[in-house]
Scaffold this motif. Structure first.
Motif, PDB file in Angstrom:
ATOM      1  N   ALA A 179       0.813  -1.218   0.000  1.00 20.61           N
ATOM      2  CA  ALA A 179       0.000   0.000   0.000  1.00 20.61           C
ATOM      3  C   ALA A 179       0.843   1.263   0.000  1.00 20.61           C
ATOM      4  O   ALA A 179       0.445   2.288  -0.562  1.00 20.61           O
ATOM      5  N   GLY A 180       2.012   1.225   0.624  1.00 21.59           N
ATOM      6  CA  GLY A 180       2.886   2.396   0.616  1.00 21.59           C
ATOM      7  C   GLY A 180       3.367   2.744  -0.779  1.00 21.59           C
ATOM      8  O   GLY A 180       3.407   3.913  -1.169  1.00 21.59           O
ATOM      9  N   HIS A 181       3.737   1.697  -1.546  1.00 27.56           N
ATOM     10  CA  HIS A 181       4.131   1.933  -2.935  1.00 27.56           C
ATOM     11  C   HIS A 181       2.985   2.554  -3.731  1.00 27.56           C
ATOM     12  O   HIS A 181       3.166   3.529  -4.471  1.00 27.56           O
ATOM     13  N   VAL A 182       1.803   1.956  -3.600  1.00 23.66           N
ATOM     14  CA  VAL A 182       0.649   2.418  -4.367  1.00 23.66           C
ATOM     15  C   VAL A 182       0.337   3.875  -4.040  1.00 23.66           C
ATOM     16  O   VAL A 182       0.043   4.682  -4.935  1.00 23.66           O
ATOM     17  N   SER A 183       0.405   4.245  -2.772  1.00 25.30           N
ATOM     18  CA  SER A 183       0.140   5.631  -2.369  1.00 25.30           C
ATOM     19  C   SER A 183       1.149   6.587  -2.990  1.00 25.30           C
ATOM     20  O   SER A 183       0.787   7.645  -3.520  1.00 25.30           O
ATOM     21  N   LEU A 184       2.437   6.214  -2.945  1.00 28.55           N
ATOM     22  CA  LEU A 184       3.478   7.075  -3.514  1.00 28.55           C
ATOM     23  C   LEU A 184       3.294   7.234  -5.020  1.00 28.55           C
ATOM     24  O   LEU A 184       3.394   8.345  -5.559  1.00 28.55           O
ATOM     25  N   ARG A 218       0.561   6.923  -6.783  1.00 26.88           N
ATOM     26  CA  ARG A 218      -0.635   7.716  -7.085  1.00 26.88           C
ATOM     27  C   ARG A 218      -0.344   9.215  -6.912  1.00 26.88           C
ATOM     28  O   ARG A 218      -0.741  10.031  -7.754  1.00 26.88           O
ATOM     29  N   GLN A 219       0.333   9.575  -5.835  1.00 27.35           N
ATOM     30  CA  GLN A 219       0.665  10.982  -5.619  1.00 27.35           C
ATOM     31  C   GLN A 219       1.597  11.488  -6.711  1.00 27.35           C
ATOM     32  O   GLN A 219       1.437  12.612  -7.206  1.00 27.35           O
ATOM     33  N   ASP A 241      -1.815   4.203 -12.517  1.00 31.32           N
ATOM     34  CA  ASP A 241      -1.018   5.415 -12.302  1.00 31.32           C
ATOM     35  C   ASP A 241       0.365   5.326 -12.930  1.00 31.32           C
ATOM     36  O   ASP A 241       1.093   6.321 -12.952  1.00 31.32           O
ATOM     37  N   LEU A 288       4.795   9.354   3.086  1.00 34.93           N
ATOM     38  CA  LEU A 288       4.662   7.906   3.036  1.00 34.93           C
ATOM     39  C   LEU A 288       3.548   7.443   3.961  1.00 34.93           C
ATOM     40  O   LEU A 288       3.203   8.129   4.926  1.00 34.93           O
ATOM     41  N   LEU A 289       3.008   6.265   3.674  1.00 34.12           N
ATOM     42  CA  LEU A 289       2.096   5.635   4.622  1.00 34.12           C
ATOM     43  C   LEU A 289       2.912   5.038   5.760  1.00 34.12           C
ATOM     44  O   LEU A 289       3.846   4.273   5.531  1.00 34.12           O
ATOM     45  N   ARG A 333       4.591   1.005   6.442  1.00 40.26           N
ATOM     46  CA  ARG A 333       4.583   0.109   5.284  1.00 40.26           C
ATOM     47  C   ARG A 333       5.979   0.045   4.674  1.00 40.26           C
ATOM     48  O   ARG A 333       6.539   1.068   4.283  1.00 40.26           O
TER      49      ARG A 333
END
Length: 465
Positions: free
Chosen positions: A343-348, A350-351, A394, A447-448, A451
């Protein structure tokens, strides 16, 4: 297929007027488009035929053309790539003029009231349709698919000749024996409603109901409803419909339906079954949009007289970067191992994608990961890591590098923005100097909490023990 692919339908003259815009008109709140360049191309059935011919097939186009300046321009463009067999078009050639700036349409002007009316057809029309190895009917509501002699010839084709019918709300129902109908969602809704179906809503459930209704009502083997970014839903009499998902593709989608239909009929001509043909059609349409869609056809015709919008390979990262820069967009890049995507990768990611017009991910090779993380890493080989990353909406593309840092790769890539996580705050980034040397900037993103791949692996080992 030795016999030609025959495209039957209505052609249009599409013109893109392409320029740049940085100010509003002083007497109205509209953009001023400067240094405008006119780029004409065939539209409608002409575009579908052009795309089929660009794939190396022998193509014959059966259409209707007016004897006016626009009609003569269309004929000249088309005859460079295929045989054109034309009925007489009564009235003016249909024209669509799009004014574009910065990769976006600013306005569209439509003109021309031409219609193909019933009448006798000569031996060239008869011979072209009777000698087809496959047929695509590209109906744009201008009368070619309504022409009684043309419909009779299409209805007499043997079952061994696949016929794909790309419909139009103002067009005609398909003739008996059609292998596949290819409406988009809006066309399917209008066609089903006109046929008496009370089916509300959009999305996959409604598309499935409409597809089944049209197939039963018109006696068609398959109905493939195109769903834009979702792909296409095939209803072929099976208990459950088949969804061919699209690869992520951003940009102008003008002409994507023509690209889909042209690829599908070619695949059927080569012996593919309906699910395989629809899958090939969706893949080609995604490539077409990523390559710039109909606007790129116009640009290529203007530059070389040749359209090359059906490449044998997928668009790679360098193509994405070139296209983005050509449109004046911002190239964003980030990098890492991405060994176990979390999830941390996905969040980064996307941003990062929201910061520009494309996102390129630089991925450590297996050897590079081992050098950094030790002999037990990576868990996932580089080819699989790239495949997972490029499946994310993304991520536009990924590149693998062998060095300890991505600096040598970034020397060539030269992104406008290089994105890293906030955990690098205060740390020396060896690639930062490379980025800034080419007028780029390094950006840190939040970052989240909690994660990380290392934490996941440690937790997994603890649970296993």
């Amino acid at each position: 297929m030795t016999a030609p692919l025959v495209v039957v339908g209505d052609v249009l003259l599409d013109i893109d007027v392409v320029g740049s815009s940085s100010r509003l008109c002083p007497d109205a709140p509209v953009p001023v488009v400067e240094q405008a360049e006119e780029r004409p191309r065939p539209g409608g059935a002409g575009l579908a035929a052009l795309l089929a011919a660009a794939g190396g097939r022998e193509v014959v186009l059966v259409t209707a053309l007016a004897d006016d300046d626009q009609g003569r321009r269309l004929r000249a463009m088309l005859e460079r790539h295929m045989e054109v067999v034309a009925l007489h078009l009564h009235g003016g050639t249909p024209c669509k003029l799009r004014i574009r700036s910065g990769g976006q349409s600013v306005a569209r002007l439509d003109a021309g009231d031409g219609q193909a009316l019933d009448g006798p057809v000569g031996p060239r029309v008869t011979g072209a349709i009777a000698g087809a190895g496959a047929v695509l009917v590209s109906d744009y509501g201008r009368g070619v698919s309504r022409h009684r002699a043309v419909r009779s010839l299409l209805g007499e084709l043997p079952p061994s000749v696949p016929v794909v019918w790309d419909p139009h709300p103002r067009g005609e129902p398909p003739v008996p024996g059609v292998r596949l109908l290819t409406p988009n969602q809006e066309e399917a809704a209008r066609l089903a409603a006109a046929d008496g179906a009370d089916i509300t809503g959009f999305g996959l459930p409604a598309a499935g109901r409409r597809g089944r209704h049209l197939g039963r009502s018109w006696g068609i083997d398959g109905v493939a409803i195109t769903l834009g970014a979702q792909g296409a839903l095939l209803c072929d009499g099976s208990q459950a419909p088949f969804l061919a998902p699209a690869r992520p593709a951003r940009g102008d989608s003008c002409g994507a339906g023509d690209s889909f239909a042209a690829e599908v009929v070619g695949a059927l001509a080569d012996g593919a079954d309906l699910p395989a043909a629809v899958t090939e059609g969706v893949d080609r349409a995604s490539e077409f949009v990523r390559a710039g869609a109909a606007a790129a056809v116009a640009a290529q015709l203007a530059d070389t007289g040749t359209a090359r919008l059906t490449p044998e390979r997928r668009e790679d990262a360098w193509d994405v970067v070139e296209r983005t820069r050509r449109a004046g967009g911002t190239v964003v890049a980030t990098g890492g191992c991405f060994d176990l995507l979390h999830a941390g990768h996905v969040s980064l990611l996307r941003q990062a994608r929201r910061l520009g017009d494309c996102l390129i991910v630089c991925v450590n090779s297996d050897a590079s990961v081992r050098h950094r993380k030790g002999p037990s890493r990576p868990i996932t080989p580089a080819a699989d890591r790239v495949r997972v990353l490029e499946a994310l909406s993304d991520v536009d593309a990924a590149l693998v590098f062998d060095d300890d840092t991505p600096a040598p790769l970034l020397e060539r890539l030269r992104p406008d923005l290089w994105v890293k996580g906030a955990d690098h705050a205060g740390a020396a980034l060896p690639e930062a100097e490379t980025i800034r040397a080419h007028n780029g900037e390094v950006i840190l993103l939040p970052l989240l909490e909690g994660r990380s791949t290392t934490r996941l692996l440690t937790t997994t080992k603890g649970n296993a023990s």
